[in-house]
Write an enzyme that holds these catalytic residues in place. Structure first.
Site, PDB file in Angstrom:
ATOM      1  N   THR A  30      17.817  25.694  26.189  1.00 33.51           N
ATOM      2  CA  THR A  30      17.161  24.491  25.656  1.00 33.51           C
ATOM      3  C   THR A  30      15.675  24.719  25.382  1.00 33.51           C
ATOM      4  O   THR A  30      15.032  23.921  24.709  1.00 33.51           O
ATOM      5  CB  THR A  30      17.269  23.339  26.672  1.00 33.51           C
ATOM      6  N   ASP A  41      -2.932  36.593  27.618  1.00 32.94           N
ATOM      7  CA  ASP A  41      -2.081  36.011  28.658  1.00 32.94           C
ATOM      8  C   ASP A  41      -2.903  35.843  29.929  1.00 32.94           C
ATOM      9  O   ASP A  41      -3.278  36.828  30.577  1.00 32.94           O
ATOM     10  CB  ASP A  41      -0.874  36.920  28.914  1.00 32.94           C
ATOM     11  N   ASP A  56      -1.423  37.406  33.209  1.00 41.57           N
ATOM     12  CA  ASP A  56      -1.527  38.875  33.226  1.00 41.57           C
ATOM     13  C   ASP A  56      -2.963  39.325  33.473  1.00 41.57           C
ATOM     14  O   ASP A  56      -3.210  40.299  34.183  1.00 41.57           O
ATOM     15  CB  ASP A  56      -1.027  39.459  31.902  1.00 41.57           C
TER      16      ASP A  56
HETATM   17  N1  URA Z   1      -0.394  31.185  28.041  1.00 48.90           N
HETATM   18  C1  URA Z   1      -1.324  32.155  28.090  1.00 48.90           C
HETATM   19  O1  URA Z   1      -1.527  32.784  29.125  1.00 48.90           O
HETATM   20  N2  URA Z   1      -2.031  32.418  26.970  1.00 48.90           N
HETATM   21  C2  URA Z   1      -1.857  31.756  25.825  1.00 48.90           C
HETATM   22  O2  URA Z   1      -2.559  32.029  24.848  1.00 48.90           O
HETATM   23  C3  URA Z   1      -0.875  30.749  25.797  1.00 48.90           C
HETATM   24  C4  URA Z   1      -0.154  30.473  26.923  1.00 48.90           C
END
Ligand code: URA
Length: 210
Positions: A108, A201, A204
């Site tokens: 979904t 991210d 990360d």
């Molecule tokens: N989550 C992230 O860590 N970076 C983004 O640009 C979008 C969602």
């Protein structure tokens, strides 16, 4: 419609720029996020109610101000939300912490909760939900909905580092009562749901997992 508060303080904007750079190390990204969280916490708590108390200074009795009501709750959307906590706790050391873990259902594509742990007496508390990136807004909307369903808190604010216009729109449509605090509203999302120009991210980069 909820308000979007862009925190334009020069220190916030300067540190955000350093974080956006692709060559910022995990160490400096994490340190800057800690510093930014402290500065942003100062802004997001600006309207906390005060009450008068009577105290004794070494010289005389006086009426002074303290924060009114039960301790604030910081709600971290796992895992990147945790990057905000230490810095915010520098200025609200007594805050309670709630963790919410959300996965995306592969069929979904909707967020599904896998973890939820909150403090007691939520209905009497003000809440700040934290997640560095307000991208599609789906996780933020789901997290706020879970909080409303499970605890009906006194007030809810949402704090992020970067917001996409799409995420702001989604959040405002679903929760018009929740004000958004961010250091910037960026241009748009890309096809993978990343914010442009963004900072990559956030999870990360905080945890060094890439
Ligand atoms: N989550 C992230 O860590 N970076 C983004 O640009 C979008 C969602």
């Amino acid at each position: 419609m909820s308000n979007v508060h862009v925190i334009t303080h020069p220190l916030v904007q300067h540190k955000l720029t350093l974080m956006r750079k692709k060559d910022a190390s995990t160490n400096s990204f994490r340190r800057l996020l800690g510093e930014l969280s402290t500065l942003m916490a100062y802004e997001v708590t600006r309207d906390m109610p005060l009450q008068d108390v009577t105290i004794e200074t070494p010289l005389e009795t006086m009426t002074a101000k303290v924060i009114d009501g039960k301790k604030l709750v910081l709600v971290s959307i796992l895992r990147a939300g945790n990057g905000f906590l230490d810095g915010m706790l520098n200025v609200v050391p007594g805050a309670r912490i709630c963790h919410i873990g959300l996965d995306r259902d592969p069929h979904t594509l909707q967020p599904v909760e896998y973890y939820f742990k909150m403090p007691s007496e939520m209905a009497e508390r003000d809440i700040i939900v934290v997640d560095p990136m307000l991208a599609t807004g789906n996780s933020a909307v789901a997290a706020v909905q879970q909080l409303k369903d499970k605890s009906a808190p006194k007030s809810i604010k949402f704090m992020c580092l970067l917001a996409a216009p799409e995420g702001v729109k989604t959040m405002q449509a679903a929760h018009p009562d929740v004000d958004i605090y961010t250091a910037a509203v960026d241009r748009q999302l890309n096809d993978h749901g990343y914010i442009l120009p963004g900072l990559g991210d956030a999870g990360d980069r905080i945890f060094g997992t890439k």
